[in-house]
Design a protein around this motif. Structure first.
Motif, mmCIF file in Angstrom:
data_model
loop_
_atom_site.group_PDB
_atom_site.id
_atom_site.type_symbol
_atom_site.label_atom_id
_atom_site.label_comp_id
_atom_site.label_asym_id
_atom_site.label_seq_id
_atom_site.Cartn_x
_atom_site.Cartn_y
_atom_site.Cartn_z
ATOM 1 N N ILE A 165 3.609 -11.555 -20.297
ATOM 2 C CA ILE A 165 2.185 -11.718 -20.616
ATOM 3 C C ILE A 165 1.320 -10.891 -19.671
ATOM 4 O O ILE A 165 0.432 -10.156 -20.094
ATOM 5 C CB ILE A 165 1.796 -13.211 -20.540
ATOM 6 C CG1 ILE A 165 2.637 -14.026 -21.522
ATOM 7 C CG2 ILE A 165 0.324 -13.393 -20.835
ATOM 8 C CD1 ILE A 165 2.380 -15.505 -21.468
ATOM 9 N N ILE A 166 1.597 -11.021 -18.380
ATOM 10 C CA ILE A 166 0.959 -10.180 -17.366
ATOM 11 C C ILE A 166 2.079 -9.416 -16.673
ATOM 12 O O ILE A 166 2.882 -10.013 -15.955
ATOM 13 C CB ILE A 166 0.162 -11.023 -16.344
ATOM 14 C CG1 ILE A 166 -0.901 -11.855 -17.067
ATOM 15 C CG2 ILE A 166 -0.484 -10.122 -15.301
ATOM 16 C CD1 ILE A 166 -1.676 -12.776 -16.158
ATOM 17 N N PRO A 167 2.191 -8.110 -16.893
ATOM 18 C CA PRO A 167 3.323 -7.348 -16.327
ATOM 19 C C PRO A 167 3.330 -7.362 -14.804
ATOM 20 O O PRO A 167 2.309 -7.605 -14.152
ATOM 21 C CB PRO A 167 3.101 -5.926 -16.881
ATOM 22 C CG PRO A 167 2.163 -6.085 -18.024
ATOM 23 C CD PRO A 167 1.309 -7.275 -17.703
ATOM 24 N N LEU A 168 4.494 -7.090 -14.254
ATOM 25 C CA LEU A 168 4.626 -6.986 -12.800
ATOM 26 C C LEU A 168 3.851 -5.777 -12.288
ATOM 27 O O LEU A 168 3.873 -4.716 -12.921
ATOM 28 C CB LEU A 168 6.095 -6.827 -12.411
ATOM 29 C CG LEU A 168 6.970 -8.083 -12.471
ATOM 30 C CD1 LEU A 168 8.424 -7.686 -12.322
ATOM 31 C CD2 LEU A 168 6.578 -9.061 -11.391
ATOM 32 N N PRO A 169 3.150 -5.908 -11.181
ATOM 33 C CA PRO A 169 2.447 -4.734 -10.630
ATOM 34 C C PRO A 169 3.444 -3.688 -10.146
ATOM 35 O O PRO A 169 4.472 -4.020 -9.547
ATOM 36 C CB PRO A 169 1.642 -5.319 -9.464
ATOM 37 C CG PRO A 169 2.345 -6.587 -9.107
ATOM 38 C CD PRO A 169 2.951 -7.111 -10.372
ATOM 39 N N LYS A 170 3.129 -2.440 -10.413
ATOM 40 C CA LYS A 170 4.022 -1.357 -10.004
ATOM 41 C C LYS A 170 3.916 -1.130 -8.503
ATOM 42 O O LYS A 170 2.812 -1.056 -7.946
ATOM 43 C CB LYS A 170 3.669 -0.071 -10.759
ATOM 44 C CG LYS A 170 3.957 -0.136 -12.245
ATOM 45 C CD LYS A 170 3.679 1.182 -12.923
ATOM 46 C CE LYS A 170 4.003 1.115 -14.409
ATOM 47 N NZ LYS A 170 3.706 2.415 -15.087
ATOM 48 N N ALA A 171 5.068 -1.030 -7.869
ATOM 49 C CA ALA A 171 5.092 -0.814 -6.417
ATOM 50 C C ALA A 171 4.712 0.630 -6.101
ATOM 51 O O ALA A 171 5.262 1.569 -6.682
ATOM 52 C CB ALA A 171 6.477 -1.130 -5.867
ATOM 53 N N GLY A 172 3.766 0.803 -5.202
ATOM 54 C CA GLY A 172 3.341 2.145 -4.822
ATOM 55 C C GLY A 172 4.330 2.810 -3.883
ATOM 56 O O GLY A 172 5.118 2.139 -3.193
ATOM 57 N N LYS A 173 4.311 4.121 -3.858
ATOM 58 C CA LYS A 173 5.230 4.858 -2.995
ATOM 59 C C LYS A 173 4.768 4.780 -1.542
ATOM 60 O O LYS A 173 3.574 4.854 -1.254
ATOM 61 C CB LYS A 173 5.305 6.323 -3.448
ATOM 62 C CG LYS A 173 5.969 6.520 -4.797
ATOM 63 C CD LYS A 173 6.090 7.992 -5.143
ATOM 64 C CE LYS A 173 6.791 8.186 -6.481
ATOM 65 N NZ LYS A 173 6.909 9.618 -6.839
ATOM 66 N N THR A 174 5.727 4.635 -0.655
ATOM 67 C CA THR A 174 5.414 4.557 0.774
ATOM 68 C C THR A 174 5.087 5.949 1.305
ATOM 69 O O THR A 174 5.846 6.898 1.088
ATOM 70 C CB THR A 174 6.608 3.980 1.548
ATOM 71 O OG1 THR A 174 6.974 2.727 0.971
ATOM 72 C CG2 THR A 174 6.261 3.775 3.012
ATOM 73 N N GLN A 175 3.955 6.055 1.979
ATOM 74 C CA GLN A 175 3.535 7.334 2.510
ATOM 75 C C GLN A 175 4.184 7.579 3.884
ATOM 76 O O GLN A 175 4.309 6.665 4.702
ATOM 77 C CB GLN A 175 2.006 7.375 2.661
ATOM 78 C CG GLN A 175 1.266 7.213 1.341
ATOM 79 C CD GLN A 175 1.490 8.401 0.415
ATOM 80 O OE1 GLN A 175 1.710 9.523 0.866
ATOM 81 N NE2 GLN A 175 1.434 8.147 -0.884
ATOM 82 N N ALA A 176 4.594 8.801 4.121
ATOM 83 C CA ALA A 176 5.202 9.167 5.406
ATOM 84 C C ALA A 176 4.110 9.232 6.473
ATOM 85 O O ALA A 176 2.967 9.604 6.197
ATOM 86 C CB ALA A 176 5.901 10.514 5.291
ATOM 87 N N GLU A 177 4.473 8.850 7.682
ATOM 88 C CA GLU A 177 3.518 8.892 8.779
ATOM 89 C C GLU A 177 4.224 9.361 10.056
ATOM 90 O O GLU A 177 5.448 9.259 10.177
ATOM 91 C CB GLU A 177 2.895 7.516 9.006
ATOM 92 C CG GLU A 177 3.890 6.424 9.313
ATOM 93 C CD GLU A 177 3.211 5.080 9.477
ATOM 94 O OE1 GLU A 177 3.214 4.573 10.610
ATOM 95 O OE2 GLU A 177 2.682 4.556 8.478
ATOM 96 N N ALA A 178 3.433 9.862 10.971
ATOM 97 C CA ALA A 178 3.998 10.399 12.215
ATOM 98 C C ALA A 178 4.412 9.264 13.138
ATOM 99 O O ALA A 178 3.769 8.205 13.186
ATOM 100 C CB ALA A 178 2.971 11.280 12.902
ATOM 101 N N LEU A 179 5.500 9.472 13.874
ATOM 102 C CA LEU A 179 5.996 8.476 14.817
ATOM 103 C C LEU A 179 5.104 8.421 16.053
ATOM 104 O O LEU A 179 4.770 9.456 16.634
ATOM 105 C CB LEU A 179 7.430 8.803 15.234
ATOM 106 C CG LEU A 179 8.514 8.564 14.185
ATOM 107 C CD1 LEU A 179 9.851 9.102 14.682
ATOM 108 C CD2 LEU A 179 8.638 7.088 13.871
ATOM 109 N N THR A 180 4.745 7.214 16.433
ATOM 110 C CA THR A 180 3.944 7.023 17.648
ATOM 111 C C THR A 180 4.868 6.727 18.828
ATOM 112 O O THR A 180 6.067 6.489 18.650
ATOM 113 C CB THR A 180 2.953 5.869 17.452
ATOM 114 O OG1 THR A 180 3.689 4.670 17.195
ATOM 115 C CG2 THR A 180 2.015 6.152 16.280
#
Length: 216
Positions: A165-180
């Motif tokens: 009835i209400i579809p599952l929300p699509k998971a967004g792609k994880t964005q790459a980030e610089a290591l701290t």
């Protein structure tokens, strides 16, 4: 290969008949699938007939919650669960006995383990309520009950034909980030080991603190 000496040259003519030799003609035949288009059409017609039979109810059945899969291997994935917990229904202000009558699945055994998951399912219930259309059980003004949708809003109601009835929300792609520097200096194994040790020694630590207060 034959042994040494004067023997008949081997010429056996082995046949590879689908990997097996059985049946009336000493062969195993391939299984055909020529009725695939006809069966696909029959399934489509069956779905349409079912949708017409239960109209105006949604084709996807009851509304179900979003839950996380079990075990540490799959717990980052989400799927549809069996039913909403009693706490989620209470938070959304939906009576437990009313929920199944308006197309909401209820799971009496399920418990909420975190606030985020509970709030997501409560928002899902509120979204469903905002779009819910309840028809009277029978025709006539006498049969209209509290909570039924007004007659003016029941015209040209479209049927929900989605699988859920209400579809599952699509998971967004994880964005790459610089290591701290904090990420580089963090030792995950050491942190987990310390947390495990702290949990194990918590009772002993509290007992010692209580004893020290009594001595004072």
């Amino acid at each position: 290969m034959t042994g040494a000496g004067n023997h008949v040259i081997p010429n056996v003519h082995f046949r590879k008949v689908n990997g097996m030799t059985k049946g009336q003609h000493y062969r195993a035949y391939f299984r055909t699938w020529f009725d695939q288009p006809a069966k696909a059409k029959r399934r489509s017609l069956t779905r349409k007939a079912k949708a017409a039979k239960i109209f105006p109810r949604p084709v996807g059945g009851l509304l179900r919650p979003i839950v996380h899969c079990p075990t540490s291997r799959y717990n980052m994935k989400t799927r549809l669960g069996r039913g909403f917990s009693l706490d989620e229904l209470k938070e959304a202000k939906i009576p437990v006995k009313l929920a199944p009558t308006i197309g909401i699945a209820v799971d009496w055994r399920r418990k909420n383990r975190n606030v985020e998951g509970m709030q997501a399912n409560v928002e899902r219930l509120k979204l469903y309520q905002s779009k819910l259309v309840v028809f009277p059980k029978r025709a006539g003004a006498k049969n209209v009950k509290k909570g039924d949708t007004p007659k003016s809003e029941l015209k040209n109601v479209a049927q929900n034909t989605l699988k859920a009835i209400i579809p599952l929300p699509k998971a967004g792609k994880t964005q790459a980030e610089a290591l701290t520097e904090d990420m580089k200096s963090f030792r995950a194994f050491r942190a987990v080991r310390k947390a495990r040790a702290d949990k194990k020694k918590l009772g002993k630590k509290l007992k010692e603190e209580a004893a020290s207060k009594e001595d004072k």
